[in-house]
Every structure is written in structure tokens, then in C-alpha cells.
Design a protein around this motif. Structure first.
Motif, PDB file in Angstrom:
ATOM      1  N   ALA A 237       0.673  -0.981   0.094  1.00 40.04           N
ATOM      2  CA  ALA A 237       0.083  -0.037  -0.106  1.00 40.04           C
ATOM      3  C   ALA A 237       0.825   1.025   0.618  1.00 40.04           C
ATOM      4  O   ALA A 237       1.723   1.511   0.268  1.00 40.04           O
ATOM      5  CB  ALA A 237      -0.341   0.288   1.208  1.00 40.04           C
ATOM      6  N   ILE A 238       0.853   2.749  -0.374  1.00 42.35           N
ATOM      7  CA  ILE A 238       0.883   3.590   0.299  1.00 42.35           C
ATOM      8  C   ILE A 238      -0.084   4.725   0.315  1.00 42.35           C
ATOM      9  O   ILE A 238      -0.805   4.614  -0.312  1.00 42.35           O
ATOM     10  CB  ILE A 238       0.924   4.355  -1.939  1.00 42.35           C
ATOM     11  CG1 ILE A 238       2.009   2.757  -2.642  1.00 42.35           C
ATOM     12  CG2 ILE A 238       1.693   5.475  -2.345  1.00 42.35           C
ATOM     13  CD1 ILE A 238       2.081   3.381  -4.448  1.00 42.35           C
ATOM     14  N   ASP A 239       0.598   5.185   1.236  1.00 45.07           N
ATOM     15  CA  ASP A 239      -0.145   5.817   2.047  1.00 45.07           C
ATOM     16  C   ASP A 239      -1.688   5.249   2.479  1.00 45.07           C
ATOM     17  O   ASP A 239      -2.951   6.598   2.225  1.00 45.07           O
ATOM     18  CB  ASP A 239      -0.493   7.247   1.461  1.00 45.07           C
ATOM     19  CG  ASP A 239       0.487   8.483   0.831  1.00 45.07           C
ATOM     20  OD1 ASP A 239       1.564   7.727   1.980  1.00 45.07           O
ATOM     21  OD2 ASP A 239       0.837   8.544  -0.223  1.00 45.07           O
ATOM     22  N   GLY A 240      -1.926   4.552   2.654  1.00 43.76           N
ATOM     23  CA  GLY A 240      -2.927   3.425   3.084  1.00 43.76           C
ATOM     24  C   GLY A 240      -3.878   2.545   1.695  1.00 43.76           C
ATOM     25  O   GLY A 240      -4.375   2.112   2.953  1.00 43.76           O
TER      26      GLY A 240
ATOM     27  N   GLN B  97       5.354   2.783  -9.834  1.00 45.62           N
ATOM     28  CA  GLN B  97       6.001   3.937 -10.028  1.00 45.62           C
ATOM     29  C   GLN B  97       4.906   4.462  -8.815  1.00 45.62           C
ATOM     30  O   GLN B  97       3.684   4.310  -8.751  1.00 45.62           O
ATOM     31  CB  GLN B  97       5.098   4.299 -11.670  1.00 45.62           C
ATOM     32  CG  GLN B  97       6.236   3.594 -12.747  1.00 45.62           C
ATOM     33  CD  GLN B  97       5.627   4.140 -13.803  1.00 45.62           C
ATOM     34  OE1 GLN B  97       4.723   5.027 -13.917  1.00 45.62           O
ATOM     35  NE2 GLN B  97       6.351   3.968 -15.090  1.00 45.62           N
ATOM     36  N   VAL B  98       5.692   5.245  -8.336  1.00 48.36           N
ATOM     37  CA  VAL B  98       4.911   6.156  -6.640  1.00 48.36           C
ATOM     38  C   VAL B  98       5.561   7.022  -6.792  1.00 48.36           C
ATOM     39  O   VAL B  98       6.932   8.026  -7.135  1.00 48.36           O
ATOM     40  CB  VAL B  98       5.677   5.469  -5.613  1.00 48.36           C
ATOM     41  CG1 VAL B  98       5.188   5.817  -4.886  1.00 48.36           C
ATOM     42  CG2 VAL B  98       5.840   3.748  -5.399  1.00 48.36           C
ATOM     43  N   GLN B  99       4.583   8.083  -6.898  1.00 46.32           N
ATOM     44  CA  GLN B  99       5.146   9.379  -6.538  1.00 46.32           C
ATOM     45  C   GLN B  99       6.079   9.868  -5.642  1.00 46.32           C
ATOM     46  O   GLN B  99       5.725   9.154  -5.011  1.00 46.32           O
ATOM     47  CB  GLN B  99       3.637   9.664  -6.151  1.00 46.32           C
ATOM     48  CG  GLN B  99       2.285   9.952  -7.162  1.00 46.32           C
ATOM     49  CD  GLN B  99       0.742  10.688  -6.034  1.00 46.32           C
ATOM     50  OE1 GLN B  99       0.686  10.194  -5.572  1.00 46.32           O
ATOM     51  NE2 GLN B  99       1.220  12.093  -6.034  1.00 46.32           N
ATOM     52  N   THR B 100       6.995  10.913  -5.912  1.00 44.58           N
ATOM     53  CA  THR B 100       7.924  11.663  -4.763  1.00 44.58           C
ATOM     54  C   THR B 100       7.423  12.337  -3.575  1.00 44.58           C
ATOM     55  O   THR B 100       5.919  12.924  -3.511  1.00 44.58           O
ATOM     56  CB  THR B 100       8.775  12.565  -5.948  1.00 44.58           C
ATOM     57  OG1 THR B 100       8.176  13.377  -6.280  1.00 44.58           O
ATOM     58  CG2 THR B 100       8.880  11.311  -7.027  1.00 44.58           C
ATOM     59  N   GLY B 101       7.774  12.208  -3.302  1.00 43.48           N
ATOM     60  CA  GLY B 101       7.680  13.186  -1.605  1.00 43.48           C
ATOM     61  C   GLY B 101       7.918  12.319  -0.653  1.00 43.48           C
ATOM     62  O   GLY B 101       7.951  11.179  -0.835  1.00 43.48           O
ATOM     63  N   GLN B 102       7.289  13.097   0.308  1.00 42.19           N
ATOM     64  CA  GLN B 102       7.081  12.293   1.489  1.00 42.19           C
ATOM     65  C   GLN B 102       5.694  11.194   1.637  1.00 42.19           C
ATOM     66  O   GLN B 102       4.881  11.891   0.842  1.00 42.19           O
ATOM     67  CB  GLN B 102       6.714  12.999   2.853  1.00 42.19           C
ATOM     68  CG  GLN B 102       6.546  12.203   4.107  1.00 42.19           C
ATOM     69  CD  GLN B 102       7.626  12.752   5.612  1.00 42.19           C
ATOM     70  OE1 GLN B 102       7.430  13.516   4.972  1.00 42.19           O
ATOM     71  NE2 GLN B 102       7.836  11.979   5.695  1.00 42.19           N
ATOM     72  N   ARG B 103       6.072   9.991   1.695  1.00 43.48           N
ATOM     73  CA  ARG B 103       4.832   8.575   1.285  1.00 43.48           C
ATOM     74  C   ARG B 103       5.226   7.583   2.446  1.00 43.48           C
ATOM     75  O   ARG B 103       6.288   7.608   3.387  1.00 43.48           O
ATOM     76  CB  ARG B 103       5.343   7.812   0.001  1.00 43.48           C
ATOM     77  CG  ARG B 103       5.449   8.525  -1.248  1.00 43.48           C
ATOM     78  CD  ARG B 103       3.768   8.449  -1.332  1.00 43.48           C
ATOM     79  NE  ARG B 103       3.676   9.976  -2.524  1.00 43.48           N
ATOM     80  CZ  ARG B 103       3.084  10.278  -1.926  1.00 43.48           C
ATOM     81  NH1 ARG B 103       2.537  11.177  -1.109  1.00 43.48           N
ATOM     82  NH2 ARG B 103       2.690  11.731  -2.564  1.00 43.48           N
ATOM     83  N   VAL B 104       4.297   6.830   3.335  1.00 47.58           N
ATOM     84  CA  VAL B 104       3.672   5.854   3.396  1.00 47.58           C
ATOM     85  C   VAL B 104       3.981   4.935   3.226  1.00 47.58           C
ATOM     86  O   VAL B 104       2.390   4.986   2.388  1.00 47.58           O
ATOM     87  CB  VAL B 104       2.994   6.583   4.517  1.00 47.58           C
ATOM     88  CG1 VAL B 104       3.036   5.024   5.888  1.00 47.58           C
ATOM     89  CG2 VAL B 104       2.767   7.787   6.124  1.00 47.58           C
ATOM     90  N   LEU B 105       5.085   4.092   2.774  1.00 49.18           N
ATOM     91  CA  LEU B 105       4.578   2.260   2.438  1.00 49.18           C
ATOM     92  C   LEU B 105       4.184   1.394   3.709  1.00 49.18           C
ATOM     93  O   LEU B 105       4.787   1.600   4.357  1.00 49.18           O
ATOM     94  CB  LEU B 105       5.646   2.758   1.506  1.00 49.18           C
ATOM     95  CG  LEU B 105       6.250   3.192   0.604  1.00 49.18           C
ATOM     96  CD1 LEU B 105       8.126   3.176   0.009  1.00 49.18           C
ATOM     97  CD2 LEU B 105       5.304   4.118  -0.492  1.00 49.18           C
ATOM     98  N   THR B 106       3.661   0.882   2.914  1.00 47.02           N
ATOM     99  CA  THR B 106       3.294  -0.641   3.794  1.00 47.02           C
ATOM    100  C   THR B 106       3.856  -1.617   3.204  1.00 47.02           C
ATOM    101  O   THR B 106       3.759  -2.434   1.911  1.00 47.02           O
ATOM    102  CB  THR B 106       1.594  -0.664   3.727  1.00 47.02           C
ATOM    103  OG1 THR B 106       1.207   0.188   4.096  1.00 47.02           O
ATOM    104  CG2 THR B 106       1.328  -1.859   4.272  1.00 47.02           C
ATOM    105  N   LEU B 107       4.741  -2.188   3.841  1.00 47.15           N
ATOM    106  CA  LEU B 107       6.205  -3.514   3.250  1.00 47.15           C
ATOM    107  C   LEU B 107       5.150  -4.470   3.693  1.00 47.15           C
ATOM    108  O   LEU B 107       5.007  -4.719   5.069  1.00 47.15           O
ATOM    109  CB  LEU B 107       7.225  -2.920   4.006  1.00 47.15           C
ATOM    110  CG  LEU B 107       7.752  -1.602   3.349  1.00 47.15           C
ATOM    111  CD1 LEU B 107       8.974  -2.108   3.297  1.00 47.15           C
ATOM    112  CD2 LEU B 107       7.751  -1.319   1.825  1.00 47.15           C
ATOM    113  N   VAL B 108       5.382  -5.332   2.581  1.00 46.39           N
ATOM    114  CA  VAL B 108       5.212  -7.228   3.190  1.00 46.39           C
ATOM    115  C   VAL B 108       6.278  -7.814   2.487  1.00 46.39           C
ATOM    116  O   VAL B 108       6.884  -7.990   1.782  1.00 46.39           O
ATOM    117  CB  VAL B 108       4.007  -7.308   2.391  1.00 46.39           C
ATOM    118  CG1 VAL B 108       3.233  -8.937   3.245  1.00 46.39           C
ATOM    119  CG2 VAL B 108       2.639  -6.747   3.185  1.00 46.39           C
TER     120      VAL B 108
END
Length: 170
Positions: A54-57, A86-97
Motif C-alpha cells: 500500500a501507498i499512503d494507506g 511507479q510511485v509519486q515522489t515526496g514523503q510517502r507512507v509505504l506498507t511493506l510485506v
């Protein structure tokens, strides 16, 4: 016994129908970074997958669901499909699994499935290349994101001790 099997089969089929969003919001045209998933192959029907969930929830298409679809009707042959998001740049909250994946559901029910999941907050730079890596084991499990160019670990999620899923979590 037949009823239990039908209930489990129904849950598996319905769970496979969940739709996930693409990694970029619809219509986004700004700067992007690239986040690659990875795997540790154990045998032809089993691998540990390390992926962006997930990206930013917001849950996105991921390597686990794509690999599960690609492996249908192949018996004990797990065809992994590793995403490059491909992910937006800047500050992100990434959910890793990090999670053990099997080609056959019956094999996962009888075998050990490890999972570690959590969020990391970091700033992605334009055209940055990142990779999700990890290690799943009895003594502890970890999933992390690193800069693909430098190998620097930028954030991680770790579980000390066993991270085994029980039968109903598999």
C-alpha cells in the motif's frame, strides 16, 4: 468435512476477487520514483515474496496477488510476477510485506507461512530506484526498502521470533 471444505474454498475464491488500485492515482502526471519487489525462491512451488502492499494507506496491485493469478492451474509451479511500481515522489507512507507464497493452497495450509508487514515513512526522490528486500525465518523476520543504487537501507519492519501465520490467516 465436506461443508468445511466448501466454506474454505468459498473464502479462498472470494478473497481472490479483491481488486487493487494501480500504484499511481488516476490522472497523475508529476514526478515518479520506481519501487521494485523481490523474491527468495525456495523451490519450484514456494518462494518468499517481498513487496509493496500500500501507498499512503491505499492498497495497490502487488506481486503476491499477481503471482497467485499467474500460478492458477499449474499444480505445484509458482510463477512469480514481481511488480515494479511507479510511485509519486515526496514523503510517502509505504506498507511493506514479506510473506511466504505457495503455488498450491493445500500446500500452504499444511506448510509454514511466515509474514511480516508494516509501514515505513520516507521521502522518495524523482527517478529514484528502490527495491523491497527481506528475510523470513523461525528466529525472526524483516522486510525493508533500500536504495537500489547505493544499497542503503531506508526503512524496515522487523518481527523478533516466529512470524508464522495460523491456519486461518494463511
Amino acid at each position: 468435512m465436506k461443508k468445511i471444505f466448501l466454506v474454505i474454498l468459498t473464502i479462498f475464491v472470494i478473497g481472490g476477487c479483491v481488486s487493487h488500485a494501480p500504484s499511481l492515482p488516476e490522472g497523475y502526471r508529476g514526478p515518479i520514483a520506481f519501487v521494485q519487489d523481490s523474491e527468495h525462491r525456495i523451490d519450484q512451488g514456494k518462494a518468499d515474496l517481498f513487496y509493496l502492499h500500500a501507498i499512503d494507506g491505499r492498497e495497490i496491485r502487488n506481486s503476491r496477488t499477481r503471482s497467485r493469478s499467474a500460478s492458477l492451474y499449474q499444480g505445484d509451479v509458482l510463477t512469480t510476477v514481481l511488480q515494479e511500481n511507479q510511485v509519486q515522489t515526496g514523503q510517502r507512507v509505504l506498507t511493506l510485506v514479506g510473506r511466504t507464497a505457495y503455488a498450491m493452497p493445500a500446500r500452504s495450509w499444511a506448510g509454514t507461512v511466515y509474514e511480516v508487514k508494516g509501514e515505513v515513512r520516507l521521502t522518495l526522490i524523482e527517478n529514484g530506484a528502490y527495491i523491497i528486500r527481506g528475510k523470513l525465518a523461525e528466529e525472526g523476520s524483516i522486510v525493508w526498502i533500500e536504495d537500489q543504487t547505493t544499497g542503503e537501507m531506508l526503512g524496515s519492519v522487523e518481527v523478533e521470533g516466529p512470524s508464522k501465520l495460523n491456519f486461518f490467516e494463511k
